[in-house]
Motif scaffolding. Structure first.
Motif, PDB file in Angstrom:
ATOM      1  N   LEU A   1      32.329 -10.718   4.780  1.00  0.00           N
ATOM      2  CA  LEU A   1      33.134 -11.903   5.083  1.00  0.00           C
ATOM      3  C   LEU A   1      32.286 -13.172   4.995  1.00  0.00           C
ATOM      4  N   THR A   2      31.018 -13.072   5.408  1.00  0.00           N
ATOM      5  CA  THR A   2      30.110 -14.217   5.290  1.00  0.00           C
ATOM      6  C   THR A   2      29.856 -14.554   3.826  1.00  0.00           C
ATOM      7  N   LEU A   3      29.593 -13.522   3.011  1.00  0.00           N
ATOM      8  CA  LEU A   3      29.396 -13.734   1.578  1.00  0.00           C
ATOM      9  C   LEU A   3      30.632 -14.359   0.959  1.00  0.00           C
ATOM     10  N   ARG A   4      31.803 -13.868   1.345  1.00  0.00           N
ATOM     11  CA  ARG A   4      33.048 -14.410   0.811  1.00  0.00           C
ATOM     12  C   ARG A   4      33.227 -15.878   1.208  1.00  0.00           C
ATOM     13  N   ALA A   5      32.914 -16.184   2.459  1.00  0.00           N
ATOM     14  CA  ALA A   5      33.079 -17.558   2.942  1.00  0.00           C
ATOM     15  C   ALA A   5      32.120 -18.510   2.225  1.00  0.00           C
ATOM     16  N   VAL A   6      30.862 -18.096   2.042  1.00  0.00           N
ATOM     17  CA  VAL A   6      29.887 -18.937   1.347  1.00  0.00           C
ATOM     18  C   VAL A   6      30.332 -19.191  -0.098  1.00  0.00           C
ATOM     19  N   ALA A   7      30.789 -18.123  -0.763  1.00  0.00           N
ATOM     20  CA  ALA A   7      31.258 -18.277  -2.145  1.00  0.00           C
ATOM     21  C   ALA A   7      32.461 -19.216  -2.208  1.00  0.00           C
ATOM     22  N   ASP A   8      33.356 -19.120  -1.217  1.00  0.00           N
ATOM     23  CA  ASP A   8      34.537 -19.980  -1.223  1.00  0.00           C
ATOM     24  C   ASP A   8      34.172 -21.433  -0.935  1.00  0.00           C
ATOM     25  N   VAL A   9      33.178 -21.649  -0.069  1.00  0.00           N
ATOM     26  CA  VAL A   9      32.714 -23.011   0.207  1.00  0.00           C
ATOM     27  C   VAL A   9      32.163 -23.643  -1.068  1.00  0.00           C
ATOM     28  N   LEU A  10      31.301 -22.909  -1.765  1.00  0.00           N
ATOM     29  CA  LEU A  10      30.729 -23.432  -3.010  1.00  0.00           C
ATOM     30  C   LEU A  10      31.807 -23.662  -4.060  1.00  0.00           C
ATOM     31  N   ALA A  11      32.747 -22.714  -4.160  1.00  0.00           N
ATOM     32  CA  ALA A  11      33.829 -22.869  -5.131  1.00  0.00           C
ATOM     33  C   ALA A  11      34.673 -24.093  -4.819  1.00  0.00           C
TER      34      ALA A  11
END
Length: 308
Positions: free
Chosen positions: A73-83
């Motif tokens: 979930l952390t990886l997903r959130a970081v990727a979504d922030v950058l996106a």
């Protein structure tokens, strides 16, 4: 009249794509006069309470979770922030339809990335479709042409971040409710917007700008809810291709709000990306159906009875 599962799923997917595109259009409009991070922070401050209420009512908001799920979930959130940062920054400068068309290559890129990193099987038909689809993306961004610049690169980079987000979502599977995933991802994006205010500052907010922010937040919530309904109802091979209705909305809203219409090459590239994406989704659905049928046949013919 009772609608079939496939028809309900297709309608929900169409609504989700319309809502997400409306969100994009309103965020593009408001960031013409408001700093980007301020717009993201304000939208998040409206979206988060609504997601909290939706999660609480549905019982799908989990505060505790296993460590592997927290990591994904952390990886997903970081990727979504950058996106989000890359996509909205590019959206400030590029026509809406062009950027949405680039984003339609995500299903192709996810299929290729899943084969490379998750070792999912990838046959020659889907690989050929993916390569042709990426050729369509090149028609849209046109490397070496006058229109190709930093903003086009940011749009392409946002696709890479969305792919990372979706791969993390695949690894999560169905272990976490959609409300939990949506809430924590939205919280991460909102925090990013608030932190970004340190460098960009805060501008006065006009009534029209606040209405655009509220509209974007409501559209985002509708999109979140509709996409969950879409993916839970009907055959994914029937429902998923309706994600490409986003292109129709993007072209229409881009013309109505900003006076932009895509040129011939952009339309041709969009058509190629859409066609190859639909073929890839159809092929994946067909292969999954064959796999399920094969596993049923093996279980039926096997003398071994699975534990109950």
């Amino acid at each position: 009249m009772q609608l079939s599962e496939n028809l309900r799923g297709a309608l929900a997917m169409s609504v989700a794509m319309a809502a997400f595109t409306v969100n994009d259009a309103l965020m593009k409009a408001v960031t013409q006069t408001m700093p980007l991070f301020q717009a993201i922070a304000l939208r998040g401050m409206v979206t988060l309470p609504l997601l909290l209420v939706c999660g609480w009512v549905s019982g799908g908001l989990h505060w505790r979770m296993p460590r592997p799920d927290r990591s994904l979930l952390t990886l997903r959130a970081v990727a979504d922030v950058l996106a989000t940062v890359m996509y909205l920054t590019a959206l400030m400068m590029l026509p809406l339809a062009n950027l949405v068309a680039i984003l339609q290559s995500v299903p192709l890129a996810v299929t290729l990335a899943a084969a490379l990193w998750l070792k999912e099987p990838l046959g020659w038909r889907r690989l050929t479709a993916i390569l042709i689809g990426f050729g369509g993306v090149l028609l849209i961004v046109r490397p070496g042409a006058e229109g190709f610049n930093l903003w086009s690169l940011l749009g392409l980079a946002s696709v890479g971040c969305v792919v990372a987000r979706d791969l993390a979502t695949r690894r999560l599977g169905g272990r976490l409710p959609a409300a939990t995933v949506a809430f924590w991802t939205s919280a991460a994006v909102t925090v990013m917007g608030l932190v970004g205010l340190i460098g960009s500052g805060i501008a006065p907010v006009a009534a029209a700008e606040m209405m655009q922010i509220l509209g974007a937040a409501v559209a985002l919530i509708v999109g979140y809810l509709a996409i969950v309904l879409a993916m839970r109802g009907g055959d994914i091979g029937v429902v998923s291709p309706f994600r490409y209705t986003a292109l129709v909305w993007a072209i229409g809203l881009g013309w109505l709000l900003f006076g932009n219409l895509p040129d011939g090459l952009t339309l041709a590239g969009s058509a190629i990306v859409t066609a190859t994406g639909i073929f890839t989704l159809w092929r994946e659905s067909r292969l999954r159906r064959r796999s399920r049928e094969a596993s049923v046949d093996i279980t039926r013919d096997s003398p071994y009875t699975p534990p109950t």
